[in-house]
Scaffold this active site. Structure first.
Site, PDB file in Angstrom:
ATOM      1  N   HIS A 100      10.966  53.857  58.897  1.00 20.00           N
ATOM      2  CA  HIS A 100      11.186  55.142  58.224  1.00 20.00           C
ATOM      3  C   HIS A 100       9.939  55.543  57.432  1.00 20.00           C
ATOM      4  CE1 HIS A 100      14.318  57.795  55.907  1.00 20.00           C
ATOM      5  NE2 HIS A 100      13.119  58.358  55.918  1.00 20.00           N
TER       6      HIS A 100
ATOM      7  N   ASN B 208      10.354  65.651  60.066  1.00 22.48           N
ATOM      8  CA  ASN B 208      10.216  66.839  59.204  1.00 22.48           C
ATOM      9  C   ASN B 208       8.757  67.188  58.924  1.00 22.48           C
ATOM     10  OD1 ASN B 208      10.057  64.494  57.625  1.00 22.48           O
ATOM     11  ND2 ASN B 208      10.772  65.528  55.780  1.00 22.48           N
TER      12      ASN B 208
ATOM     13  N   ASP C 284      10.652  54.545  53.616  1.00 20.32           N
ATOM     14  CA  ASP C 284      10.759  55.996  53.407  1.00 20.32           C
ATOM     15  C   ASP C 284       9.471  56.525  52.763  1.00 20.32           C
ATOM     16  OD1 ASP C 284      11.654  58.584  53.416  1.00 20.32           O
ATOM     17  OD2 ASP C 284      13.068  58.335  51.762  1.00 20.32           O
TER      18      ASP C 284
HETATM   19  C1  NCD Z   1      11.319  62.889  52.258  1.00 12.81           C
HETATM   20  C2  NCD Z   1      10.029  63.677  52.492  1.00 12.81           C
HETATM   21  O1  NCD Z   1       9.329  63.999  51.514  1.00 12.81           O
HETATM   22  O2  NCD Z   1       9.706  63.948  53.638  1.00 12.81           O
HETATM   23  N1  NCD Z   1      11.618  62.868  50.873  1.00 12.81           N
HETATM   24  C3  NCD Z   1      12.449  62.024  50.237  1.00 12.81           C
HETATM   25  O3  NCD Z   1      12.755  62.264  49.076  1.00 12.81           O
HETATM   26  N2  NCD Z   1      12.917  60.930  50.810  1.00 12.81           N
HETATM   27  C4  NCD Z   1      12.398  63.514  53.066  1.00 12.81           C
HETATM   28  C5  NCD Z   1      13.598  62.638  53.157  1.00 12.81           C
HETATM   29  O4  NCD Z   1      13.555  61.574  53.762  1.00 12.81           O
HETATM   30  O5  NCD Z   1      14.619  63.032  52.595  1.00 12.81           O
HETATM   31 ZN    ZN Z   2      12.757  59.944  54.674  1.00 13.35          ZN
END
Ligand code: NCD
Ligand code: ZN
Length: 447
Positions: A63, A97, A310
């Site tokens: 991720h 995204n 993430d």
């Molecule tokens: C992510 C992003 O900035 O692309 N941000 C986040 O807070 N995790 C988008 C996402 O995974 O929700």
């Molecule tokens: Zn994310």
């Protein structure tokens, strides 16, 4: 047998055992793993002494948001994968995204071509559940993506959440193509209702508009749909004990549902908002105790399948804006995941074997990369991370290798550090120095 690279006398950790071995690599794959002794082959072209080091299967970060195309002031494939290899990560799976979003075959192809030019490590893509059902079906069947991604609620990029009809059709397409669907599980209606009467502008206000029940409601709806479509799902970045409990309650019920946790949800306390302000803003939000310990415990005992960063960098200037509503969500994480979690191992809160499983075998199986990725065994891709479990460090953005490295872990002490990273037999980081070349990374998909 010709041996290109030999790692001598290293402690190999698999999800099952630890043992001292010699690891042989030929043509980018593991060719033998033997107990140290007289070498049965002609001398290797190159030898690394692994004495005192631990070898982990190269980490798969399932991720990341590497921002290219479209948001290259925040991250690029070059800088994101450079940070990855310094963090011992040898395969990254990128979220859709970007601008434009990865929502069609054409756009997936274009993003893969970009990554191919500059990536230091291997990579795969998620396709967005957006556009039309036919478009999603074509993308799912293209062989270009490792999975699909659905945003159930608002987050960075403000992509629309699919309606029930599109979501159900997407799940059917995913099932037919053998893909799992990853979900950002926060219920849009719950968040928007809380937000509509929120007047505060401090970081805690963001947390309060995204309560655990937003996660619970999203998981309920997702699990229901997965069961109806007989499809496989994955809950990204679980943030609450209640959310986890909801996932567990559906799992026994003929629903194939895996889940993931991030270092920030498992390690950061609520005082992060007082100390770091908007820097700590992320979706879903950091909740602190008792969720934090519950998530780490669930990773430690196997109820959470995968660990992922993430990695979601934004410009520091944007993260430091005065009103929390003007601050984008997310921060860097791909390079700090391993030292942070090795520190949890050092503290006795997680076993090294569980950490290995959650960053190799589990993501490889979740995203269809197994058996080529995710294990140190003969024939698999020679992705390997050598770590020094005793080396102390401290996290500072200035020392990291992405484009925007600030995070709420700034200043945190760690024990356990990456020494050397090997991607398909190529040493890309050696003793903390970048030796790889941009463009060495290859797609994990073969279409
Ligand atoms: C992510 C992003 O900035 O692309 N941000 C986040 O807070 N995790 C988008 C996402 O995974 O929700
Ligand atoms: Zn994310």
């Amino acid at each position: 047998m010709a041996v290109d690279l030999l790692i001598r006398n290293v402690t190999l950790v698999s999800p099952a055992v630890q043992r001292v071995v010699n690891i042989f690599i030929t043509d980018g794959a593991f060719s033998a793993i033997l107990t140290p002794g007289p070498l049965p082959f002609a001398p290797a072209a190159e030898t690394i002494d692994g004495t005192g080091l631990v070898a982990l299967p190269g980490l798969i970060d399932g991720h990341v948001h590497f921002r290219e195309p479209g948001l290259t002031h925040e991250e690029t494939w070059l800088t994101g994968t450079r940070a990855a290899v310094f963090g011992g990560v040898t395969t990254v799976l990128d979220m859709p995204n970007t601008v434009p979003p990865t929502d069609s075959v054409e756009r997936a192809r274009a993003k893969l071509a970009l990554a191919d030019l500059t990536a230091y490590c291997d990579f795969g893509l998620f396709g967005l559940v957006g556009g039309s059902a036919d478009q999603v079906g074509e993308l799912a069947g293209s062989g270009l993506v490792v999975g699909l991604k659905t945003f159930m609620g608002p987050t960075t990029g403000d992509l629309p959440s699919p309606d029930e009809d599109l979501l159900f059709k997407a799940l059917e397409h995913a099932r037919v193509s053998g893909l799992r669907v990853a979900f950002h599980a926060e219920d849009r209606a719950t968040i928007e209702a809380a937000r509509s009467h929120e007047t505060r502008t401090d970081p805690i206000a963001h947390l309060d508009t995204r309560p655990a029940k937003a996660e619970v409601r999203a998981v309920e709806r997702i699990a229901d749909l997965l069961r109806a479509a007989n499809a496989m799902g994955h809950i990204c970045h679980v943030s609450s004990a209640l959310g986890l409990h909801t996932i567990e309650s559906w799992r026994g019920d003929r629903v194939d549902l895996t889940c993931e946790v991030t270092p920030h949800h498992a390690l950061l306390d609520r005082d992060v908002y007082a100390d770091y302000g908007g820097m700590a803003k992320v979706n879903p939000p950091i909740r602190g105790e008792p969720d934090e310990s519950a998530l780490l415990a669930a990773l430690a005992d196997g109820r959470i399948d995968t660990l992922a960063s993430d990695h979601a960098p934004h410009l520091a200037a944007d993260k430091l804006r005065a009103s929390i509503w003007d601050v984008p969500s997310g921060f860097a994480g791909v390079e700090t995941l391993l030292p942070l979690m090795l520190s949890a191992v050092h503290d006795g809160r997680l076993s090294l074997e569980r950490l290995v499983h959650a960053t190799s075998e589990a993501p490889a199986k979740t995203w269809g990369l197994w058996p080529r990725k995710g294990q140190v065994s003969v024939g698999a891709d020679a992705d390997l991370t050598l770590v020094d479990l005793a080396r102390a460090g401290e996290i500072h953005a200035a020392d990291l290798h992405g484009m925007n490295n600030l995070s709420p872990f700034e200043g945190r002490a760690t024990v356990g550090a990456v020494v050397t990273t090997i991607v398909r037999g190529q040493v890309v980081v050696r003793d903390g120095v970048l030796t790889g070349a941009p463009g060495w990374g290859r797609p994990v998909t073969t279409a």
